[in-house]
Design a protein around this motif. Sequence first.
Motif, mmCIF file in Angstrom:
data_model
loop_
_atom_site.group_PDB
_atom_site.id
_atom_site.type_symbol
_atom_site.label_atom_id
_atom_site.label_comp_id
_atom_site.label_asym_id
_atom_site.label_seq_id
_atom_site.Cartn_x
_atom_site.Cartn_y
_atom_site.Cartn_z
ATOM 1 N N PRO A 285 -86.280 8.356 -35.733
ATOM 2 C CA PRO A 285 -87.526 8.110 -35.004
ATOM 3 C C PRO A 285 -88.430 9.327 -35.152
ATOM 4 C CG PRO A 285 -85.709 8.598 -33.490
ATOM 5 C CD PRO A 285 -85.151 8.690 -34.877
ATOM 6 N N PHE A 286 -89.655 9.144 -35.594
ATOM 7 C CA PHE A 286 -90.607 10.261 -35.657
ATOM 8 C C PHE A 286 -92.010 9.701 -35.604
ATOM 9 C CE2 PHE A 286 -89.641 9.092 -40.030
ATOM 10 C CZ PHE A 286 -90.891 8.981 -40.605
ATOM 11 N N LYS A 287 -92.961 10.584 -35.324
ATOM 12 C CA LYS A 287 -94.349 10.138 -35.180
ATOM 13 C C LYS A 287 -94.926 9.793 -36.545
ATOM 14 C CE LYS A 287 -95.591 12.262 -30.851
ATOM 15 N NZ LYS A 287 -94.502 13.267 -30.680
ATOM 16 N N GLY A 288 -95.669 8.699 -36.613
ATOM 17 C CA GLY A 288 -96.309 8.328 -37.869
ATOM 18 C C GLY A 288 -95.375 7.588 -38.811
ATOM 19 N N ARG A 289 -94.267 7.071 -38.260
ATOM 20 C CA ARG A 289 -93.259 6.430 -39.101
ATOM 21 C C ARG A 289 -93.825 5.219 -39.841
ATOM 22 N NH1 ARG A 289 -88.972 3.209 -36.944
ATOM 23 N NH2 ARG A 289 -87.371 2.930 -38.519
ATOM 24 N N LYS A 290 -94.593 4.410 -39.098
ATOM 25 C CA LYS A 290 -95.112 3.180 -39.715
ATOM 26 C C LYS A 290 -96.071 3.495 -40.859
ATOM 27 C CE LYS A 290 -94.639 -0.538 -36.449
ATOM 28 N NZ LYS A 290 -95.198 -1.117 -35.213
ATOM 29 N N VAL A 291 -96.936 4.475 -40.627
ATOM 30 C CA VAL A 291 -97.925 4.829 -41.651
ATOM 31 C C VAL A 291 -97.217 5.353 -42.893
ATOM 32 C CG1 VAL A 291 -99.889 6.317 -42.187
ATOM 33 C CG2 VAL A 291 -99.641 5.342 -39.894
ATOM 34 N N ILE A 292 -96.248 6.250 -42.670
ATOM 35 C CA ILE A 292 -95.555 6.840 -43.815
ATOM 36 C C ILE A 292 -94.785 5.765 -44.574
ATOM 37 C CG2 ILE A 292 -93.676 8.400 -44.435
ATOM 38 C CD1 ILE A 292 -94.788 10.385 -42.495
ATOM 39 N N ARG A 293 -94.160 4.849 -43.832
ATOM 40 C CA ARG A 293 -93.435 3.781 -44.504
ATOM 41 C C ARG A 293 -94.381 2.948 -45.360
ATOM 42 N NH1 ARG A 293 -90.176 -1.611 -43.109
ATOM 43 N NH2 ARG A 293 -92.179 -2.414 -43.825
ATOM 44 N N ALA A 294 -95.544 2.634 -44.797
ATOM 45 C CA ALA A 294 -96.510 1.813 -45.535
ATOM 46 C C ALA A 294 -96.976 2.517 -46.808
ATOM 47 C CB ALA A 294 -97.701 1.476 -44.638
ATOM 48 N N LEU A 295 -97.147 3.855 -46.722
ATOM 49 C CA LEU A 295 -97.620 4.592 -47.898
ATOM 50 C C LEU A 295 -96.537 4.689 -48.964
ATOM 51 C CD1 LEU A 295 -99.627 7.503 -46.245
ATOM 52 C CD2 LEU A 295 -100.543 5.590 -47.561
ATOM 53 N N VAL A 296 -95.299 4.886 -48.507
ATOM 54 C CA VAL A 296 -94.229 5.174 -49.444
ATOM 55 C C VAL A 296 -93.787 3.909 -50.199
ATOM 56 C CG1 VAL A 296 -91.927 4.990 -48.410
ATOM 57 C CG2 VAL A 296 -92.678 7.160 -49.364
ATOM 58 N N VAL A 297 -94.112 2.720 -49.684
ATOM 59 C CA VAL A 297 -93.738 1.500 -50.402
ATOM 60 C C VAL A 297 -94.827 1.034 -51.371
ATOM 61 C CG1 VAL A 297 -92.162 0.673 -48.631
ATOM 62 C CG2 VAL A 297 -94.537 -0.094 -48.605
ATOM 63 N N ILE A 298 -95.940 1.765 -51.432
ATOM 64 C CA ILE A 298 -97.042 1.350 -52.318
ATOM 65 C C ILE A 298 -96.577 1.058 -53.751
ATOM 66 C CG2 ILE A 298 -99.138 2.165 -53.471
ATOM 67 C CD1 ILE A 298 -100.032 3.339 -50.850
ATOM 68 N N PRO A 299 -95.730 1.929 -54.349
ATOM 69 C CA PRO A 299 -95.357 1.657 -55.750
ATOM 70 C C PRO A 299 -94.765 0.275 -55.954
ATOM 71 C CG PRO A 299 -94.631 3.850 -55.122
ATOM 72 C CD PRO A 299 -95.172 3.211 -53.873
ATOM 73 N N HIS B 295 -88.522 16.912 -36.213
ATOM 74 C CA HIS B 295 -89.705 16.331 -36.843
ATOM 75 C C HIS B 295 -90.055 17.054 -38.137
ATOM 76 C CE1 HIS B 295 -90.761 13.609 -33.583
ATOM 77 N NE2 HIS B 295 -91.733 13.147 -34.372
ATOM 78 N N LEU B 296 -90.053 18.397 -38.061
ATOM 79 C CA LEU B 296 -90.420 19.178 -39.239
ATOM 80 C C LEU B 296 -89.474 18.899 -40.388
ATOM 81 C CD1 LEU B 296 -91.526 22.617 -37.736
ATOM 82 C CD2 LEU B 296 -92.928 20.840 -38.808
ATOM 83 N N LEU B 297 -88.178 18.809 -40.067
ATOM 84 C CA LEU B 297 -87.190 18.530 -41.116
ATOM 85 C C LEU B 297 -87.439 17.182 -41.768
ATOM 86 C CD1 LEU B 297 -83.758 19.818 -39.747
ATOM 87 C CD2 LEU B 297 -84.874 20.425 -41.906
ATOM 88 N N VAL B 298 -87.682 16.163 -40.922
ATOM 89 C CA VAL B 298 -87.925 14.821 -41.462
ATOM 90 C C VAL B 298 -89.177 14.820 -42.331
ATOM 91 C CG1 VAL B 298 -88.467 12.431 -40.877
ATOM 92 C CG2 VAL B 298 -86.716 13.652 -39.588
ATOM 93 N N TYR B 299 -90.262 15.459 -41.824
ATOM 94 C CA TYR B 299 -91.495 15.498 -42.622
ATOM 95 C C TYR B 299 -91.276 16.222 -43.943
ATOM 96 C CZ TYR B 299 -94.058 13.842 -38.524
ATOM 97 O OH TYR B 299 -94.514 13.103 -37.466
ATOM 98 N N ALA B 300 -90.510 17.332 -43.876
ATOM 99 C CA ALA B 300 -90.250 18.083 -45.100
ATOM 100 C C ALA B 300 -89.498 17.216 -46.101
ATOM 101 C CB ALA B 300 -89.457 19.343 -44.775
ATOM 102 N N GLY B 301 -88.553 16.435 -45.610
ATOM 103 C CA GLY B 301 -87.797 15.560 -46.499
ATOM 104 C C GLY B 301 -88.661 14.453 -47.077
ATOM 105 N N PHE C 220 -82.422 6.866 -44.998
ATOM 106 C CA PHE C 220 -81.920 7.631 -43.858
ATOM 107 C C PHE C 220 -83.028 8.453 -43.211
ATOM 108 C CE2 PHE C 220 -77.699 6.523 -45.428
ATOM 109 C CZ PHE C 220 -77.063 6.269 -44.230
ATOM 110 N N LEU C 221 -83.989 8.921 -44.027
ATOM 111 C CA LEU C 221 -85.123 9.640 -43.448
ATOM 112 C C LEU C 221 -85.977 8.714 -42.590
ATOM 113 C CD1 LEU C 221 -86.237 11.835 -46.477
ATOM 114 C CD2 LEU C 221 -85.502 12.688 -44.246
#
Lengths: 290, 301
Positions: free
Chosen positions: B101-115, A20-26, B96-97
């Motif tokens: 699977p990780f927690k908060g994936r949907k939120v981060i995806r939504a934020l990162v596509v804003i541009p 998780h930390l690695l993915v977040y860092a990336g 690839f990032l």
Amino acid sequence: MATLVVPAPRSQRHKELRRHLLVYAGLTPFLVIAVFPIFWMAITAIKQDADLYLVDAVPFWFRQAPTWKNFDFLFHNTSYGAWIVNTMLISFWVSAITILTAVPAGYALARLRLPFAENLGIGIFMTYLVPAIILFIPLARVVSTLDLQDSWWALVVVYPTFTIPFCTWLLMGFFKTVPFEIEEAAMVDGCGQFGALLRVVLPVSWPGIITAIIFSFTLSMQDFLYSLAFVSISEEKPVPLGVATELIRGDIYFWGSLMAGALLVGVPVAIVYNLFLDKFITGITGAAIK
Amino acid sequence: MSWWRTPTARRYLFGYTLLAPAVLYVGLLVGVPFLFSLYLAMSDASVGSPVARFVGIENFASALENAVFYTALRNTIVFTVGAGILKGLLGTTLAFLLLQPFKGRKVIRALVVIPFTLPIAVSVLGWKWMFDSQFSVINWALSRLSLIGTYGSPDWPVWLGQPGLALLSVMFVNVWRGFPFSAIVLLAGLTSVPPEILDAAKVDGASFLQRFRKVIVPMIAPILFIGSAFDTVFTLSDLSIVYLLTNGGPDGATEILPTLAYNTGIRGGALGRGAAISLFLFPLLLPAIILLLRTLRRRQY
């Protein structure tokens, strides 16, 4: 295989945590680059003018009390209200034209087993790729022939050139997923082909039609070139053009109001687009995944 | 019974009637104008005079004699290729990032596509403010980190005012807007590779590199082609970033074919010459369009 794995919850949890930390860092640099400009625009929109030009203090927060006066300025000293109305009316008419043409076309291409249907479908979609920069000069002639220059109606005529191809393609994919049986059943019950379309297929197709309306709105909002080329009277401008051209007077930039006016319309569009982004991607790549 | 009364004929008639409005609209407002632009490009049409004379290839020839045209052509290619490579690299990394699977994936995806989802004119205005010659927040941060000098010193970058930096800046904004699109398209491709196939290849002893080359790449290639073809078309033909940030300046350093066509055709009123310049984009667009057409058709059958 699974029975052989000795459960090792602790080290596994560690491994999970590290991953998780690695993915977040990336992801962090991507997030910062994507989101910072929006944050910066938002904070600029509610800062006082003098606060924008204080170079010595840290600029990422308020040094003076936040203010709404940039929004006041937009509504009282510019035609911002008219731009919003224009944008809504343009989008409304563009959606109406798009739905009335793309729904029947998408349906015919998907379900009526017409000769050349695939090629026609691809042909219509390819017109989505003929860019505005090639079309805007001849379309300027069309617009002046129709006597629509300097009126937002010019944009109502022109925007369907990209919304119809996109939405026809999107709806074609959508209609392919509606089961054939419901139509056949309706026709057995005495509906004609048109009756079946109207009474049975359309009522179950509203998610596709809503998506097409959303894209007529959001794609219209993404345009800049056509509005720049065809509309130069302030009261007739849509929001993106108005903000980009009327809040810069010579060398003077009204940064606070510029950001306020840009975000007030940009953020809702971005949110709606975001919610439908997967449908957009399926729309343009759909044929490649199937 | 005559042929046109058969159910098949009636279905065809019904179908083509339904198609007619869309085909006519697109034909009249895309097809005809496209042909008309070929005609305009070979005429001396201007905004002032409605009657145009046929001048053959004069407009194309005069464009080719103009030094600004070559600058614009070169910048267009540097801009499209350079930004394309960067979007590809950043988009692949991000895809690839986001595939993990990780927690908060949907939120981060939504934020990162804003541009990508913000209307282009809106976000470019934000960048214009961030690239301000004196109050740039980027310079403020760099200056505090002692990476650049103070305002007024020769080490203070004026992003939109120095030729080399200006071209980099407009490219950067294009990359900023486009990398989420590349990532999301790639992500859609990657998630369409069934995991069973990858597992099967793994069981057969394929290394990660082999699995990547022999399984993943062929399966996502079509979707990648489509994504990059779209992106190329939009990058080549987009004028708003350059128009709003620099309008081709300083001194032609960021002039691209779209801005040159706009400034010649609409601002300068020389419709014929403007149309000719914009048509020079067509050979550049063609590879992307052909690639797309072939990918689409191969997958249809």
